[in-house]
Design an enzyme around this catalytic site. Structure first.
Site, PDB file in Angstrom:
ATOM      1  N   ASP A  17      82.775  53.303  -5.034  1.00 12.71           N
ATOM      2  CA  ASP A  17      81.883  53.664  -4.250  1.00 12.71           C
ATOM      3  C   ASP A  17      82.194  52.997  -2.646  1.00 12.71           C
ATOM      4  O   ASP A  17      82.827  51.667  -2.930  1.00 12.71           O
ATOM      5  CB  ASP A  17      80.411  53.424  -4.511  1.00 12.71           C
ATOM      6  N   GLY A  18      81.911  53.376  -1.696  1.00 10.04           N
ATOM      7  CA  GLY A  18      82.017  52.634  -0.369  1.00 10.04           C
ATOM      8  C   GLY A  18      83.244  53.254   0.453  1.00 10.04           C
ATOM      9  O   GLY A  18      83.366  52.373   1.365  1.00 10.04           O
ATOM     10  N   ARG A  21      82.027  54.306   4.059  1.00  7.43           N
ATOM     11  CA  ARG A  21      81.501  53.218   4.693  1.00  7.43           C
ATOM     12  C   ARG A  21      82.482  52.204   5.208  1.00  7.43           C
ATOM     13  O   ARG A  21      82.611  51.575   6.473  1.00  7.43           O
ATOM     14  CB  ARG A  21      80.448  52.500   4.061  1.00  7.43           C
ATOM     15  N   SER A  62      82.406  63.522  -8.474  1.00  7.95           N
ATOM     16  CA  SER A  62      81.298  64.003  -9.169  1.00  7.95           C
ATOM     17  C   SER A  62      81.110  65.527  -8.973  1.00  7.95           C
ATOM     18  O   SER A  62      81.584  66.079  -8.084  1.00  7.95           O
ATOM     19  CB  SER A  62      80.013  63.260  -8.876  1.00  7.95           C
ATOM     20  N   ASN A  65      79.702  65.889  -5.686  1.00  7.90           N
ATOM     21  CA  ASN A  65      80.789  65.755  -4.487  1.00  7.90           C
ATOM     22  C   ASN A  65      81.219  67.111  -4.010  1.00  7.90           C
ATOM     23  O   ASN A  65      81.672  67.378  -2.825  1.00  7.90           O
ATOM     24  CB  ASN A  65      81.891  64.974  -4.892  1.00  7.90           C
ATOM     25  N   TRP A  66      81.088  68.123  -4.655  1.00  6.92           N
ATOM     26  CA  TRP A  66      81.635  69.620  -4.292  1.00  6.92           C
ATOM     27  C   TRP A  66      80.820  69.893  -2.957  1.00  6.92           C
ATOM     28  O   TRP A  66      81.222  70.754  -1.968  1.00  6.92           O
ATOM     29  CB  TRP A  66      81.306  70.714  -5.141  1.00  6.92           C
ATOM     30  N   SER A 193      74.090  57.086 -11.045  1.00 12.02           N
ATOM     31  CA  SER A 193      74.491  58.303 -10.450  1.00 12.02           C
ATOM     32  C   SER A 193      75.168  59.346 -11.411  1.00 12.02           C
ATOM     33  O   SER A 193      76.154  59.997 -11.171  1.00 12.02           O
ATOM     34  CB  SER A 193      75.481  58.083  -9.218  1.00 12.02           C
TER      35      SER A 193
HETATM   36  C1  FPP Z   1      82.718  57.326  -2.920  1.00 14.78           C
HETATM   37  O1  FPP Z   1      82.932  56.756  -1.960  1.00 14.78           O
HETATM   38  C2  FPP Z   1      84.217  57.614  -3.591  1.00 14.78           C
HETATM   39  C3  FPP Z   1      84.567  58.938  -3.867  1.00 14.78           C
HETATM   40  C4  FPP Z   1      83.642  60.001  -3.980  1.00 14.78           C
HETATM   41  C5  FPP Z   1      85.806  59.379  -4.232  1.00 14.78           C
HETATM   42  C6  FPP Z   1      86.698  58.436  -4.958  1.00 14.78           C
HETATM   43  C7  FPP Z   1      87.990  58.737  -4.628  1.00 14.78           C
HETATM   44  C8  FPP Z   1      89.093  57.651  -4.550  1.00 14.78           C
HETATM   45  C9  FPP Z   1      88.806  56.341  -4.632  1.00 14.78           C
HETATM   46  C10 FPP Z   1      90.630  58.238  -4.052  1.00 14.78           C
HETATM   47  C11 FPP Z   1      91.175  59.281  -4.926  1.00 14.78           C
HETATM   48  C12 FPP Z   1      91.216  58.891  -6.327  1.00 14.78           C
HETATM   49  C13 FPP Z   1      92.136  58.786  -7.205  1.00 14.78           C
HETATM   50  C14 FPP Z   1      91.834  58.777  -8.688  1.00 14.78           C
HETATM   51  C15 FPP Z   1      93.537  58.985  -6.739  1.00 14.78           C
HETATM   52  P1  FPP Z   1      81.988  57.525  -0.541  1.00 14.78           P
HETATM   53  O2  FPP Z   1      82.851  58.472   0.085  1.00 14.78           O
HETATM   54  O3  FPP Z   1      80.938  58.033  -1.322  1.00 14.78           O
HETATM   55  O4  FPP Z   1      81.585  56.136   0.314  1.00 14.78           O
HETATM   56  P2  FPP Z   1      80.347  55.929   1.007  1.00 14.78           P
HETATM   57  O5  FPP Z   1      79.218  56.015   0.158  1.00 14.78           O
HETATM   58  O6  FPP Z   1      80.561  54.811   1.976  1.00 14.78           O
HETATM   59  O7  FPP Z   1      80.416  57.297   1.895  1.00 14.78           O
END
Ligand code: FPP
Length: 238
Positions: A17-18, A21, A62, A65-66, A193
């Site tokens: 996560d993150g 940000r 997840s 996420n869609w 989550s």
């Molecule tokens: C959460 O950060 C991350 C995700 C929803 C996607 C994770 C994907 C990757 C690390 C890259 C690709 C994966 C692979 C396996 C190659 P966020 O976008 O929710 O961050 P935020 O909470 O700061 O907005």
């Protein structure tokens, strides 16, 4: 990922996560956070191999996420394709099996094909297992298991009073993978989550303020040290 030492978790699950940000803090587009986050995936996979963690399960996308903007969803899908292309050699060289859990029928056909090819090509490896949770939700996984069990009851293959917690475990997406010993979540959030709801029952939890793109080998090894200390205290009778 080699033979696990007893004090090392056999199975680590991570909520990465993150990314958003991390990018925002630097005035960069969110996708840049995901790109650098993909480098963290490679670094942590390598760190698992070095430290003896056999199973690594990553929450990559997840069911929730869609609802993100289409461009971000497409960006994540193309990052996944790129990751598979980049890592294919690594997976073979290190005899690492790739697995997926989740409703992958929801993924774009081309990505799904690449994914399934990689899963099939690495299916015989036993040194380590990288599992990607994609279009994954813990409640949906349990619901799918309950449905499959109900079908068996309907067909007369199973009696309701024969259903135990093992029956549920056996009907999850990857029943042969041991439950995670350790859950890591980056970016300061302290929630699971909808990730591996059933399987995390006895896992140790570790939350760190570090954003996923900054989470590399050093940060991973620090987390493993915390696990080792907790683990030792757990067995202490004093
Ligand atoms: C959460 O950060 C991350 C995700 C929803 C996607 C994770 C994907 C990757 C690390 C890259 C690709 C994966 C692979 C396996 C190659 P966020 O976008 O929710 O961050 P935020 O909470 O700061 O907005």
């Amino acid at each position: 990922m080699s033979e696990g030492k007893p004090e090392i978790p056999q199975h680590v699950a991570i909520i990465m996560d993150g990314n958003g940000r991390w990018a925002k803090k630097r005035g960069l587009p969110r996708i840049r956070g995901h790109q650098v986050g993909a480098d963290s995936v490679k670094a942590v996979l390598q760190a698992c191999r070095k430290s003896g963690v056999k199973y690594l399960t990553l929450y990559a996308f997840s069911t929730e996420n869609w609802i993100r903007p289409k461009a971000e969803v497409l960006g994540l899908m193309s990052l996944l394709s790129k990751f598979l292309r980049d890592q294919s050699h690594e997976l073979h060289d290190n005899k690492t099996r790739l697995r997926v859990i989740g409703h992958i029928d929801d993924l774009p056909a081309a990505v799904r094909r690449e994914l399934l090819n990689c899963v099939a090509e690495t299916a015989h490896y036993t040194e380590g297992t990288l599992t990607l949770a994609l279009s994954y939700g813990g409640r949906v996984e349990i619901t799918d298991a309950v449905r499959a069990i109900a079908e068996k009851v309907k067909r007369g293959e199973l009696k309701p009073d024969e259903i135990t917690d093992k029956t549920i475990s056996q009907h999850l997406y990857a029943p042969d993978i041991p439950d995670p010993d350790f859950l890591i979540r980056t970016s300061g959030e302290q929630r699971i989550s909808n990730f591996l709801l059933w399987q995390l029952s006895y896992a140790e939890f570790y939350f760190t303020e570090t954003f996923w793109p900054d989470f590399r080998e050093k940060e991973f090894l620090e987390a493993i040290e915390v696990y080792k200390n907790r683990h030792r205290r757990f067995g202490d009778i004093k």
